[in-house]
Design a protein around this motif. Structure first.
Motif, PDB file in Angstrom:
ATOM      1  N   LYS A   1       0.715  -1.243   0.140  1.00 41.06           N
ATOM      2  CA  LYS A   1      -0.031   0.072  -0.051  1.00 41.06           C
ATOM      3  C   LYS A   1       1.005   1.236  -0.045  1.00 41.06           C
ATOM      4  CE  LYS A   1      -3.572   2.360   2.568  1.00 41.06           C
ATOM      5  NZ  LYS A   1      -4.512   2.154   3.843  1.00 41.06           N
ATOM      6  N   GLU A   2       2.126   1.264   0.651  1.00 45.24           N
ATOM      7  CA  GLU A   2       2.800   2.485   0.897  1.00 45.24           C
ATOM      8  C   GLU A   2       3.641   2.618  -0.474  1.00 45.24           C
ATOM      9  OE1 GLU A   2       3.659   2.371   5.558  1.00 45.24           O
ATOM     10  OE2 GLU A   2       5.029   1.624   4.302  1.00 45.24           O
ATOM     11  N   SER A   3       3.654   1.664  -1.278  1.00 41.63           N
ATOM     12  CA  SER A   3       4.482   1.601  -2.287  1.00 41.63           C
ATOM     13  C   SER A   3       3.657   1.785  -3.747  1.00 41.63           C
ATOM     14  CB  SER A   3       5.604   0.521  -2.304  1.00 41.63           C
ATOM     15  OG  SER A   3       6.365   0.379  -1.062  1.00 41.63           O
ATOM     16  N   THR A   4       2.498   2.426  -3.672  1.00 39.36           N
ATOM     17  CA  THR A   4       1.488   2.283  -4.745  1.00 39.36           C
ATOM     18  C   THR A   4       1.175   0.967  -5.503  1.00 39.36           C
ATOM     19  OG1 THR A   4       3.462   2.913  -6.264  1.00 39.36           O
ATOM     20  CG2 THR A   4       2.189   4.705  -5.214  1.00 39.36           C
ATOM     21  N   GLU A   5       1.228  -0.115  -4.660  1.00 36.91           N
ATOM     22  CA  GLU A   5       0.475  -1.164  -4.969  1.00 36.91           C
ATOM     23  C   GLU A   5       1.526  -2.123  -6.334  1.00 36.91           C
ATOM     24  OE1 GLU A   5      -3.429  -0.448  -5.748  1.00 36.91           O
ATOM     25  OE2 GLU A   5      -4.107  -0.685  -3.584  1.00 36.91           O
ATOM     26  N   PRO A   6       2.692  -2.299  -6.043  1.00 32.23           N
ATOM     27  CA  PRO A   6       3.508  -2.795  -6.918  1.00 32.23           C
ATOM     28  C   PRO A   6       3.398  -4.466  -6.917  1.00 32.23           C
ATOM     29  CG  PRO A   6       4.824  -2.472  -5.064  1.00 32.23           C
ATOM     30  CD  PRO A   6       3.481  -1.933  -4.789  1.00 32.23           C
ATOM     31  N   PHE A   7       2.772  -5.069  -6.035  1.00 36.53           N
ATOM     32  CA  PHE A   7       2.626  -6.421  -6.016  1.00 36.53           C
ATOM     33  C   PHE A   7       0.902  -7.002  -6.163  1.00 36.53           C
ATOM     34  CE2 PHE A   7       5.449  -6.033  -2.315  1.00 36.53           C
ATOM     35  CZ  PHE A   7       6.786  -6.105  -3.140  1.00 36.53           C
ATOM     36  N   PHE A   8       0.140  -6.162  -5.741  1.00 32.21           N
ATOM     37  CA  PHE A   8      -1.298  -6.233  -6.224  1.00 32.21           C
ATOM     38  C   PHE A   8      -2.201  -5.359  -5.632  1.00 32.21           C
ATOM     39  CE2 PHE A   8      -0.137  -8.062  -1.977  1.00 32.21           C
ATOM     40  CZ  PHE A   8      -1.303  -7.364  -1.148  1.00 32.21           C
ATOM     41  N   THR A   9      -3.299  -5.326  -6.045  1.00 32.84           N
ATOM     42  CA  THR A   9      -4.592  -4.433  -5.540  1.00 32.84           C
ATOM     43  C   THR A   9      -5.434  -5.428  -4.990  1.00 32.84           C
ATOM     44  OG1 THR A   9      -5.834  -4.873  -7.468  1.00 32.84           O
ATOM     45  CG2 THR A   9      -4.502  -3.156  -7.574  1.00 32.84           C
ATOM     46  N   PRO A  10      -6.015  -4.666  -3.985  1.00 31.90           N
ATOM     47  CA  PRO A  10      -7.014  -5.692  -2.783  1.00 31.90           C
ATOM     48  C   PRO A  10      -8.111  -6.083  -3.680  1.00 31.90           C
ATOM     49  CG  PRO A  10      -6.403  -3.579  -1.759  1.00 31.90           C
ATOM     50  CD  PRO A  10      -5.803  -3.544  -3.248  1.00 31.90           C
ATOM     51  N   VAL A  11      -8.604  -5.275  -4.646  1.00 35.03           N
ATOM     52  CA  VAL A  11      -9.819  -5.797  -5.410  1.00 35.03           C
ATOM     53  C   VAL A  11      -9.243  -7.115  -6.330  1.00 35.03           C
ATOM     54  CG1 VAL A  11     -11.111  -5.069  -7.168  1.00 35.03           C
ATOM     55  CG2 VAL A  11     -10.552  -3.360  -5.616  1.00 35.03           C
ATOM     56  N   GLU A  12      -8.213  -7.034  -6.955  1.00 34.54           N
ATOM     57  CA  GLU A  12      -7.797  -8.489  -7.847  1.00 34.54           C
ATOM     58  C   GLU A  12      -7.424  -9.404  -6.804  1.00 34.54           C
ATOM     59  OE1 GLU A  12      -4.703  -7.557 -10.150  1.00 34.54           O
ATOM     60  OE2 GLU A  12      -3.348  -6.823  -8.693  1.00 34.54           O
ATOM     61  N   LEU A  13      -6.985  -9.173  -5.684  1.00 31.64           N
ATOM     62  CA  LEU A  13      -6.544 -10.259  -4.940  1.00 31.64           C
ATOM     63  C   LEU A  13      -7.645 -11.132  -4.313  1.00 31.64           C
ATOM     64  CD1 LEU A  13      -4.037 -11.546  -3.463  1.00 31.64           C
ATOM     65  CD2 LEU A  13      -4.455  -9.960  -1.250  1.00 31.64           C
ATOM     66  N   ASN A  14      -8.956 -10.389  -4.304  1.00 35.83           N
ATOM     67  CA  ASN A  14     -10.080 -11.047  -3.709  1.00 35.83           C
ATOM     68  C   ASN A  14     -10.485 -12.346  -4.372  1.00 35.83           C
ATOM     69  OD1 ASN A  14     -10.392  -9.148  -1.655  1.00 35.83           O
ATOM     70  ND2 ASN A  14     -11.864  -7.777  -2.877  1.00 35.83           N
ATOM     71  N   GLY A  15     -10.185 -12.529  -5.775  1.00 35.38           N
ATOM     72  CA  GLY A  15     -10.600 -13.797  -6.182  1.00 35.38           C
ATOM     73  C   GLY A  15      -9.627 -14.968  -5.961  1.00 35.38           C
ATOM     74  N   TYR A  16      -8.549 -14.754  -5.375  1.00 39.82           N
ATOM     75  CA  TYR A  16      -7.528 -15.920  -5.395  1.00 39.82           C
ATOM     76  C   TYR A  16      -7.429 -16.447  -4.051  1.00 39.82           C
ATOM     77  CZ  TYR A  16      -6.250 -14.230  -9.871  1.00 39.82           C
ATOM     78  OH  TYR A  16      -6.333 -14.027 -11.288  1.00 39.82           O
ATOM     79  N   PHE A  17      -8.458 -16.064  -3.029  1.00 43.89           N
ATOM     80  CA  PHE A  17      -8.098 -16.904  -1.666  1.00 43.89           C
ATOM     81  C   PHE A  17      -8.824 -18.358  -1.697  1.00 43.89           C
ATOM     82  CE2 PHE A  17      -7.820 -12.589  -0.324  1.00 43.89           C
ATOM     83  CZ  PHE A  17      -7.144 -12.757   0.908  1.00 43.89           C
ATOM     84  N   GLU A  18      -8.040 -19.071  -1.464  1.00 39.95           N
ATOM     85  CA  GLU A  18      -8.587 -20.625  -0.925  1.00 39.95           C
ATOM     86  C   GLU A  18      -8.814 -20.856   0.401  1.00 39.95           C
ATOM     87  OE1 GLU A  18      -5.599 -23.717  -2.281  1.00 39.95           O
ATOM     88  OE2 GLU A  18      -5.166 -22.350  -4.051  1.00 39.95           O
TER      89      GLU A  18
END
Length: 206
Positions: free
Chosen positions: A69-86
């Motif tokens: 979050k502090e680095s302007t999201e170079p890894f992921f955005t919270p929205v796109e991450l939501n679909g990848y939880f197992e």
């Protein structure tokens, strides 16, 4: 005679035009310039290291999320991450997202990238595999001998650890710490608790 010279000139003009067109079409494409992402990587490391020794983030994936979050999201955005939880593991969800985007790799790590570990939590260790992701960190430095330094949330704080896949069974090599312990082990099983035993993969920034 004038008509002959005019026809000859016209032919030469047409031929030269075709030759020019063919040359243009067959000219090699100019390669795209490789974007220098060094500033982005430096920003990630700076933001990660300012939390060193602190409890910020609360756990390994919480720490990575904070730096993200502090680095302007170079890894992921919270929205796109939501679909990848197992399940409840955010570290696994991050891994799944990066794998889907072809950003998971095994060799030649770079500072600022992510590092994933598997089977470090007994709760999930029943299904032991290289993709049973249970821990995550951020690479901060790489030595010429390929010792990888990474910051991660462990033992209740954000600390620096080391991993060197060239010497996977020892913590010290040539009077230098090259591999950190990820868990406590008996003396006979010590090498099984070093970072290389749990290493899964690296993850690229965007």
């Amino acid at each position: 005679m004038k008509h002959y010279l005019f026809a000859l000139c016209a032919c030469l003009f047409l031929l030269s035009g075709c030759a020019q067109k063919e040359f243009t079409q067959n000219a090699p494409a100019v390669p795209e310039q490789i974007k220098d992402d060094t500033p982005k990587r430096q920003e990630i490391i700076k933001n990660a290291l300012k939390h060193q020794g602190k409890v910020d983030g609360g756990d390994c994936s919480g720490f990575v999320t904070l730096v993200n979050k502090e680095s302007t999201e170079p890894f992921f955005t919270p929205v796109e991450l939501n679909g990848y939880f197992e399940d409840t593991r955010r570290s696994l969800a991050i891994y799944n997202l990066l794998e889907d985007q072809n950003r998971i790799y095994q060799e030649k790590p770079r500072v600022g990238d992510l590092i994933f570990f598997a089977n470090t939590v007994k709760k999930y260790a029943k299904s032991k595999s290289d993709v049973n992701i249970t821990h995550i960190g951020i690479i901060t430095k790489i030595d010429p001998d390929e010792t990888v330094y990474f910051i991660h949330h462990t033992k209740g704080k954000n600390l620096i650890s080391q991993m060197n896949l060239n010497y996977p069974t020892v913590a010290m090599y040539d009077n230098k710490l090259v591999n950190s312990y990820m868990e406590k082990c008996t003396k006979n099983e010590g090498h099984q608790c070093l970072a290389p035993a749990y290493f899964s993969a690296y993850g690229k920034i965007k």
